[in-house]
Design an enzyme around this catalytic site. Structure first.
Site, mmCIF file in Angstrom:
data_model
loop_
_atom_site.group_PDB
_atom_site.id
_atom_site.type_symbol
_atom_site.label_atom_id
_atom_site.label_comp_id
_atom_site.label_asym_id
_atom_site.label_seq_id
_atom_site.Cartn_x
_atom_site.Cartn_y
_atom_site.Cartn_z
ATOM 1 N N SER A 46 0.839 -1.203 0.000
ATOM 2 C CA SER A 46 0.000 0.000 0.000
ATOM 3 C C SER A 46 0.871 1.249 0.000
ATOM 4 O O SER A 46 0.583 2.216 -0.707
ATOM 5 C CB SER A 46 -0.918 0.016 1.226
ATOM 6 O OG SER A 46 -1.801 -1.065 1.221
ATOM 7 N N GLU A 47 1.934 1.248 0.823
ATOM 8 C CA GLU A 47 2.872 2.370 0.838
ATOM 9 C C GLU A 47 4.299 1.911 1.076
ATOM 10 O O GLU A 47 4.543 0.899 1.753
ATOM 11 C CB GLU A 47 2.505 3.394 1.932
ATOM 12 C CG GLU A 47 1.361 4.327 1.567
ATOM 13 C CD GLU A 47 0.041 3.869 2.137
ATOM 14 O OE1 GLU A 47 -0.979 4.508 1.855
ATOM 15 O OE2 GLU A 47 0.025 2.839 2.852
ATOM 16 N N THR A 48 5.213 2.680 0.500
ATOM 17 C CA THR A 48 6.651 2.564 0.726
ATOM 18 C C THR A 48 7.152 3.948 1.101
ATOM 19 O O THR A 48 6.752 4.948 0.485
ATOM 20 C CB THR A 48 7.362 2.078 -0.552
ATOM 21 O OG1 THR A 48 6.865 0.778 -0.891
ATOM 22 C CG2 THR A 48 8.869 2.013 -0.359
#
Length: 278
Positions: A46-48
């Protein structure tokens, strides 16, 4: 080839591998936007996030937050996961709390007896949802207007529309048409009856246009929902369940303090620790 310290942190889990993982790249000063975007697509989480030196003298560090589809000014589970990674790597905050610099400005992360919690940033957009937007939401969720108790903008950066359904079972039953959202980022919330669950509400989040059809556990949405509902429709302090449909067991602690600030907290655990070589 250069190596960079790397951690993958499971956030908001109610046990091992139960939450939402965030990839954290330390010492990312040399990374350009194209590299950040490519790595975020490659991790396919979903996020980095990418840890950088602060540019604001009141911040302990700066973070850039990327989804597979682009950069976000703020996101909740990456905020907690990045703070966890920074502290675990030896970061020492200047004050009692950790202060993160990101696209929405400064975000405070408190170290509590239960772990980490961030202070929800001010809403960028609040208030009623137009009939046209609500129509798109209903088409995307494949539900009728009678199924919706209330709807409001709860946007603290990612662009959330909050939709309150009659109960938790209604939230879990939604089978969305993701193409019909047409760029809207939609969050659902519905209450459990007392004794039905160890959580007070069930939450779901849909953000298909940034490469995240359904987010497992979402800090920014829970912050926005808390700013909308905590202390009025919902208790000032409550626990949200999220990720159930995806086989996760996320638990998010939401609390409206006496000064009106909404705090969002949960578990943070490093599951992968190593290096990125590029």
């Amino acid at each position: 080839m250069t190596t960079f310290p790397f951690r993958q942190v499971d956030v908001f889990g109610a046990g091992p591998l139960a939450g939402n993982p965030v990839a954290v790249v330390h010492d990312a000063d040399a990374w350009g936007e194209a590299q950040m975007a490519a790595f975020a697509r490659w991790t396919n989480l979903s996020e980095t996030t990418f840890l950088l030196p602060a540019t604001d003298p009141d911040a302990d560090y700066r973070v850039r937050i990327w989804t597979p589809g682009g950069e976000l000014p703020f996101a909740g589970h990456p905020t907690l996961g990045t703070a966890h990674a920074w502290l675990e790597a030896g970061g020492v905050p200047a004050g009692e709390d950790v202060v993160q610099e990101c696209g929405v400005g400064l975000v405070t992360v408190a170290r509590t007896a239960d772990g980490l919690a961030f202070a929800g940033p001010p809403l960028r957009r609040s208030g009623p949802v137009s009939d046209d937007d609500l129509g798109r939401v209903l088409r995307g969720l494949r539900i009728g207007a009678d199924d919706v108790v209330d709807a409001a903008w709860v946007d603290n950066g990612p662009g959330w529309v909050g939709v309150r359904l009659v109960d938790a079972a209604s939230v879990l039953a939604v089978e969305p048409d993701l193409a019909a959202f047409e760029g809207l980022h939609v969050g659902l919330v519905g209450s459990y009856t007392p004794g039905e669950s160890d959580a007070d509400v069930e939450v779901r989040a849909f953000v298909p246009d940034i490469g995240v059809p359904e987010d497992p556990v979402t800090g920014s949405l829970n912050a926005g929902l808390g700013q909308w509902l905590a202390g009025s429709v919902l208790p000032a302090g409550y626990v949200a369940s999220q990720g159930t449909v995806l086989g996760r067991r996320g638990r998010v602690r939401v609390r409206r303090a006496d000064d009106g600030v909404v705090w969002v907290g949960g578990s943070t655990v490093t599951t992968v620790h190593g290096e990125v070589t590029l």
